[in-house]
Design an enzyme around this catalytic site. Sequence first.
Site, PDB file in Angstrom:
ATOM      1  N   LYS A 164       0.852  -1.188   0.000  1.00  0.00           N
ATOM      2  CA  LYS A 164       0.000   0.000   0.000  1.00  0.00           C
ATOM      3  C   LYS A 164       0.884   1.233   0.000  1.00  0.00           C
ATOM      4  O   LYS A 164       2.030   1.116   0.449  1.00  0.00           O
ATOM      5  CB  LYS A 164      -0.945   0.017   1.202  1.00  0.00           C
ATOM      6  CG  LYS A 164      -0.339  -0.293   2.557  1.00  0.00           C
ATOM      7  CD  LYS A 164       0.884   0.408   3.040  1.00  0.00           C
ATOM      8  CE  LYS A 164       0.843   1.890   3.212  1.00  0.00           C
ATOM      9  NZ  LYS A 164       2.152   2.481   3.629  1.00  0.00           N
ATOM     10  N   TYR A 249      -4.128   3.996   6.713  1.00  0.00           N
ATOM     11  CA  TYR A 249      -4.595   2.953   7.644  1.00  0.00           C
ATOM     12  C   TYR A 249      -5.889   3.391   8.339  1.00  0.00           C
ATOM     13  O   TYR A 249      -6.780   2.574   8.580  1.00  0.00           O
ATOM     14  CB  TYR A 249      -3.518   2.646   8.692  1.00  0.00           C
ATOM     15  CG  TYR A 249      -2.369   1.850   8.132  1.00  0.00           C
ATOM     16  CD1 TYR A 249      -2.386   0.467   8.122  1.00  0.00           C
ATOM     17  CD2 TYR A 249      -1.263   2.489   7.581  1.00  0.00           C
ATOM     18  CE1 TYR A 249      -1.340  -0.268   7.587  1.00  0.00           C
ATOM     19  CE2 TYR A 249      -0.211   1.768   7.043  1.00  0.00           C
ATOM     20  CZ  TYR A 249      -0.252   0.393   7.049  1.00  0.00           C
ATOM     21  OH  TYR A 249       0.779  -0.333   6.503  1.00  0.00           O
TER      22      TYR A 249
HETATM   23  P1  NDP Z   1      12.485   1.887   1.661  1.00  0.00           P
HETATM   24  O1  NDP Z   1      12.875   3.252   1.259  1.00  0.00           O
HETATM   25  O2  NDP Z   1      12.996   1.366   2.945  1.00  0.00           O
HETATM   26  O3  NDP Z   1      12.923   0.842   0.525  1.00  0.00           O
HETATM   27  C1  NDP Z   1      12.564   0.968  -0.817  1.00  0.00           C
HETATM   28  C2  NDP Z   1      13.451   0.048  -1.654  1.00  0.00           C
HETATM   29  O4  NDP Z   1      13.019   0.151  -2.998  1.00  0.00           O
HETATM   30  C3  NDP Z   1      14.927   0.459  -1.675  1.00  0.00           C
HETATM   31  O5  NDP Z   1      15.659  -0.089  -0.595  1.00  0.00           O
HETATM   32  C4  NDP Z   1      15.383  -0.099  -3.005  1.00  0.00           C
HETATM   33  O6  NDP Z   1      15.638  -1.489  -2.871  1.00  0.00           O
HETATM   34  C5  NDP Z   1      14.125  -0.001  -3.880  1.00  0.00           C
HETATM   35  N1  NDP Z   1      14.175   1.108  -4.822  1.00  0.00           N
HETATM   36  C6  NDP Z   1      14.265   0.974  -6.159  1.00  0.00           C
HETATM   37  N2  NDP Z   1      14.280   2.154  -6.750  1.00  0.00           N
HETATM   38  C7  NDP Z   1      14.231   3.097  -5.795  1.00  0.00           C
HETATM   39  C8  NDP Z   1      14.246   4.509  -5.809  1.00  0.00           C
HETATM   40  N3  NDP Z   1      14.293   5.194  -6.972  1.00  0.00           N
HETATM   41  N4  NDP Z   1      14.202   5.171  -4.645  1.00  0.00           N
HETATM   42  C9  NDP Z   1      14.132   4.501  -3.489  1.00  0.00           C
HETATM   43  N5  NDP Z   1      14.108   3.145  -3.417  1.00  0.00           N
HETATM   44  C10 NDP Z   1      14.168   2.438  -4.552  1.00  0.00           C
HETATM   45  O7  NDP Z   1      10.900   1.829   1.589  1.00  0.00           O
HETATM   46  P2  NDP Z   1       9.904   0.939   2.458  1.00  0.00           P
HETATM   47  O8  NDP Z   1      10.351  -0.455   2.496  1.00  0.00           O
HETATM   48  O9  NDP Z   1       9.624   1.615   3.729  1.00  0.00           O
HETATM   49  O10 NDP Z   1       8.553   1.076   1.566  1.00  0.00           O
HETATM   50  C11 NDP Z   1       8.368   0.323   0.377  1.00  0.00           C
HETATM   51  C12 NDP Z   1       6.850   0.185   0.108  1.00  0.00           C
HETATM   52  O11 NDP Z   1       6.268  -0.491   1.205  1.00  0.00           O
HETATM   53  C13 NDP Z   1       6.113   1.508  -0.015  1.00  0.00           C
HETATM   54  O12 NDP Z   1       5.082   1.395  -0.957  1.00  0.00           O
HETATM   55  C14 NDP Z   1       5.513   1.733   1.370  1.00  0.00           C
HETATM   56  O13 NDP Z   1       4.341   2.506   1.349  1.00  0.00           O
HETATM   57  C15 NDP Z   1       5.223   0.309   1.781  1.00  0.00           C
HETATM   58  N6  NDP Z   1       5.298   0.118   3.229  1.00  0.00           N
HETATM   59  C16 NDP Z   1       4.368  -0.665   3.822  1.00  0.00           C
HETATM   60  C17 NDP Z   1       4.385  -0.875   5.168  1.00  0.00           C
HETATM   61  C18 NDP Z   1       3.389  -1.790   5.793  1.00  0.00           C
HETATM   62  O14 NDP Z   1       3.289  -1.803   7.017  1.00  0.00           O
HETATM   63  N7  NDP Z   1       2.671  -2.578   5.031  1.00  0.00           N
HETATM   64  C19 NDP Z   1       5.366  -0.205   6.042  1.00  0.00           C
HETATM   65  C20 NDP Z   1       6.381   0.518   5.309  1.00  0.00           C
HETATM   66  C21 NDP Z   1       6.310   0.677   3.963  1.00  0.00           C
HETATM   67  P3  NDP Z   1      16.902  -2.177  -3.614  1.00  0.00           P
HETATM   68  O15 NDP Z   1      18.113  -1.558  -3.005  1.00  0.00           O
HETATM   69  O16 NDP Z   1      16.720  -3.610  -3.326  1.00  0.00           O
HETATM   70  O17 NDP Z   1      16.755  -1.856  -5.078  1.00  0.00           O
END
Ligand code: NDP
Length: 415
Positions: A164, A249
Amino acid sequence: MADHDLPRRGFVLGAAALGAGGAGYPPPSPIDTGRVEGGRVQFPDWRAPADPPAGGAPQPLPPGERVGFAIIGLGRIALEEVLPAFAEAKEARPVALVSGSPEKARVVAAQYGIPESAIHGYGALERLRETPAVQAVYIALPNAMHREFTERAAAIGRHVLCEKPMANSLADCQAMTGACERAGVRLMIAYRAQYQPHHRATIALVRSGELGRLRFIEAANTQANGPGPQWRYSREMAGGGALPDIGLYCLNAARYLTGEEPVQAFASIFSPAGDARFAEVEESIAFQLRFPSGVIAQCLSSYGTYENRSLRLHFERGSIEVPHAFAYRGQRLVLQRRAGEVGAEEERIIRPKNQFAQEIDHFAACIREGRRPHTPGEEGVQDQALMEALYRSAQEGGPVRLEPPPGPTRGPDPA
Ligand code: NDP
């Protein structure tokens, strides 16, 4: 040790002290050994009906029969919650990683027993087509990337569990449901709270009418965010600020708790002047939703206040409080109501379960059994439509009327 354990332990220790070892032990009763029925190990309840049932042993599928997932994007939610949750999942397993950081991916692959040959870069996602073990993808990328990766996964015949918010615009959300429908794959949005036991119990309490009619919902999801740059402060990448990230949420909860769709919305937004983090996206939002039954939901969300993830429901004859409602763990369920001549507060003790594992297993079961998920793409489309209406309301400075969605937005309840 619980009091009820004492007599049983006492019995076992007593038997050992008597020297009833090896062949000399008395044969166990079926209550102690359980039995295999339909390929599952079952134990009769050893407790009296007065106690709540113990719940039984988990019944994990053999690894080869589980739904294999490719995890796309190795950020915080993937590494801190979702991959660890697979250890508690019973119907799913991680079998491939898609990442833009090869060094990180190799470390994570080793940690979870995924072969290096199953690590792919974003440009090579289509290679998953050659890996039959991958039946589904879990998309944990920044919001702006959800549409592209959903469409690409659907095009190679893989089911999609997408984080989400579903995407950053209604058009993107609709394109995602369309792509999955045309490809004949399932799409589920990762609304973890809808699989969380305290939320399920709260929904059941609302439906039961035990506390009378529901009048108000108060929901807050706030946190104090750190410095940028990070994609969450970019409108292009995140679609908005606190609302799509955490306020969602509250919005989603108001809908699943009432089981209704709101008919009117009113929102106010605040961002501190001169704070570069909030030049493009909102820091804080307060919004109100009015439902057809008359229920009013009052919601707060912020990137700029101390963490508060609370939920409170006010009924005619009582109230329900769910502390830490939207947090990853720590939920409780407290009821307040009259008990005779006094006011009573009672806590329902509900066995905690990993909501991420519950969510993943639900999707895996839907894939295996060909069922519609409880939170399919339509659920994300409706929330996106409502978030766009909330932004409109904030911009216009007044309430906006809302249209109902074209059809049901949820599939059958999770088990
Ligand atoms: P992060 O910023 O921690 O991680 C995002 C990952 O996406 C990066 O580590 C990278 O992984 C990859 N990525 C690829 N391209 C990009 C870019 N241009 N900029 C940044 N990151 C990029 O985000 P979150 O894990 O917190 O969030 C990811 C998704 O999960 C979002 O949609 C968020 O809303 C959702 N979310 C859901 C939660 C829940 O409780 N269900 C809680 C937190 C987030 P790599 O290095 O492997 O390429």
